[in-house]
Design a protein around this motif. Structure first.
Motif, PDB file in Angstrom:
ATOM      1  N   SER A  41       0.849  -1.191   0.000  1.00  0.00           N
ATOM      2  CA  SER A  41       0.000   0.000   0.000  1.00  0.00           C
ATOM      3  C   SER A  41       0.887   1.246   0.000  1.00  0.00           C
ATOM      4  O   SER A  41       1.809   1.365   0.806  1.00  0.00           O
ATOM      5  N   ILE A  48      -7.434  -0.727  -0.025  1.00  0.00           N
ATOM      6  CA  ILE A  48      -8.765  -1.168  -0.463  1.00  0.00           C
ATOM      7  C   ILE A  48      -8.697  -1.648  -1.907  1.00  0.00           C
ATOM      8  O   ILE A  48      -9.192  -2.734  -2.247  1.00  0.00           O
ATOM      9  N   GLU A  49      -8.068  -0.845  -2.761  1.00  0.00           N
ATOM     10  CA  GLU A  49      -7.935  -1.195  -4.175  1.00  0.00           C
ATOM     11  C   GLU A  49      -7.157  -2.495  -4.348  1.00  0.00           C
ATOM     12  O   GLU A  49      -7.555  -3.378  -5.136  1.00  0.00           O
ATOM     13  N   THR A  51      -6.752  -4.928  -2.243  1.00  0.00           N
ATOM     14  CA  THR A  51      -7.504  -6.070  -1.735  1.00  0.00           C
ATOM     15  C   THR A  51      -8.585  -6.493  -2.714  1.00  0.00           C
ATOM     16  O   THR A  51      -8.748  -7.686  -3.003  1.00  0.00           O
ATOM     17  N   LYS A  52      -9.328  -5.540  -3.236  1.00  0.00           N
ATOM     18  CA  LYS A  52     -10.368  -5.864  -4.214  1.00  0.00           C
ATOM     19  C   LYS A  52      -9.766  -6.530  -5.453  1.00  0.00           C
ATOM     20  O   LYS A  52     -10.351  -7.475  -6.012  1.00  0.00           O
ATOM     21  N   GLN A  53      -8.606  -6.059  -5.880  1.00  0.00           N
ATOM     22  CA  GLN A  53      -7.940  -6.659  -7.038  1.00  0.00           C
ATOM     23  C   GLN A  53      -7.491  -8.075  -6.736  1.00  0.00           C
ATOM     24  O   GLN A  53      -7.622  -8.982  -7.569  1.00  0.00           O
ATOM     25  N   GLU A  73      -8.747  -0.719   5.922  1.00  0.00           N
ATOM     26  CA  GLU A  73      -8.830  -0.654   4.463  1.00  0.00           C
ATOM     27  C   GLU A  73      -8.928  -2.055   3.848  1.00  0.00           C
ATOM     28  O   GLU A  73      -9.734  -2.285   2.945  1.00  0.00           O
ATOM     29  N   SER A  76     -12.273  -3.442   4.470  1.00  0.00           N
ATOM     30  CA  SER A  76     -13.250  -2.790   3.590  1.00  0.00           C
ATOM     31  C   SER A  76     -13.285  -3.461   2.227  1.00  0.00           C
ATOM     32  O   SER A  76     -14.362  -3.628   1.630  1.00  0.00           O
ATOM     33  N   GLY A  77     -12.115  -3.847   1.731  1.00  0.00           N
ATOM     34  CA  GLY A  77     -12.037  -4.508   0.427  1.00  0.00           C
ATOM     35  C   GLY A  77     -12.585  -5.923   0.426  1.00  0.00           C
ATOM     36  O   GLY A  77     -12.857  -6.483  -0.645  1.00  0.00           O
TER      37      GLY A  77
END
Length: 294
Positions: A41, A48-49, A51-53, A73, A76-77
């Motif tokens: 990070s 967050i980005e 983790t979502k990826q 964060e 959240s992901g």
């Protein structure tokens, strides 16, 4: 290539503690022959980005390595997915791991993240801000304001919190606050309002000692009517979670609470100072899989 085990880490967490923890953890994984991938990070919101990826790319478990902000964060992901969160906490406050009984030692925390039990944990909202531990306003925000000043001057996070605490007491401020929740309302000169999914904030202050991150409720702690002379006797009880039986505390559980105050205040949201009052706190039951002891 992304592995089913993915690490998201924040190199600036804990004034370098996260770098050390990352090195220890990755060396241990390599020694055990456990395949993993990782991402770093680099700015606020980046975890967050990442983790979502990682989830989109097929990760089956994500481990956050960092402080409470990094963990928030990454969590959240992972909201409303079937991918569980492992936690290796190495920030300044490290409050979110306390009610979850996650060890601070990186190897012990790694062992838990690999072999522990995944449970559905609640999350919460402070207005449109997602959190997992404690959010509130008043004295805790004042403490964090001073902590940030002292963190720039000293490497020891616990000492920075102590100095910030002393400075906040010296400049004690209450706020005239109107509070409503399902089935109740009050007006008071408020020092702190905390809506706890977890138990601790501010680097170890046990503000909502009865909170359970798995019960579908938030523990509301309202500290009011406190003068500066009262603060010195209240503080030791507050640190140990023994403040609930004092005349200054109103404590209950609820699914939601609304508050507006004068003067206005910023919010403490899992240790981050973010846009503030008026505020509505509300619980999001069973929103996240988290790995905890059996």
């Amino acid at each position: 290539m992304l592995s089913e085990l993915h690490l998201v880490w924040n190199p600036v967490a804990g004034n370098g503690a996260a770098v050390t923890a990352y090195e220890v953890v990755t060396r241990e994984l390599a020694n055990r022959g456990i395949p993993f991938s990782s991402s770093k990070s680099e700015y606020s919101g980046h975890a967050i980005e990442l983790t979502k990826q990682a989830v989109a790319d097929g990760a089956k478990k994500v481990i956050a390595i960092g402080g409470d902000g990094t963990i928030r964060e990454v969590a959240s992901g992972l909201m409303h997915t079937d991918v569980p969160l492992g936690i290796i906490s190495c920030g300044t406050g490290n409050d979110i791991v306390r009610p979850l009984r996650i060890p601070r030692d990186p190897i012990e925390a790694l062992n838990l993240a690999l072999d522990g039990q995944a449970r559905h944990m609640d999350a919460a909202m402070a207005n449109d801000l997602l959190y997992f531990n404690v959010a509130g306003f008043g004295f805790d925000v004042d403490v964090l304001h001073y902590v940030e000043i002292y963190k720039k001057k000293m490497k020891n996070g616990s000492l920075a919190y102590l100095r910030g605490l002393i400075a906040a007491i010296a400049n004690l401020q209450s706020r005239k606050t109107k509070i409503t929740w399902p089935g109740g309302e009050m007006e008071a000169d408020v020092l702190i309002i905390a809506a706890g999914n977890g138990t601790h904030f501010g680097g170890g202050m046990m503000v909502t000692p009865k909170a359970d991150p798995f019960d579908g409720l938030l523990d509301m702690c309202i500290i009011h009517g406190v003068k500066k002379r009262d603060a010195l006797t209240l503080l030791p009880k507050f640190l140990k979670g023994q403040h609930l039986d004092t005349k200054f505390v109103t404590y209950f559980t609820a699914t939601e609470l609304c508050a507006e105050c004068e003067p206005s205040s910023l919010l403490d949201v899992d240790g981050d100072v973010l846009p503030g009052t008026p505020v509505t706190f509300r619980v999001l039951p069973q929103a996240l899989w988290v790995i905890v002891p059996q």
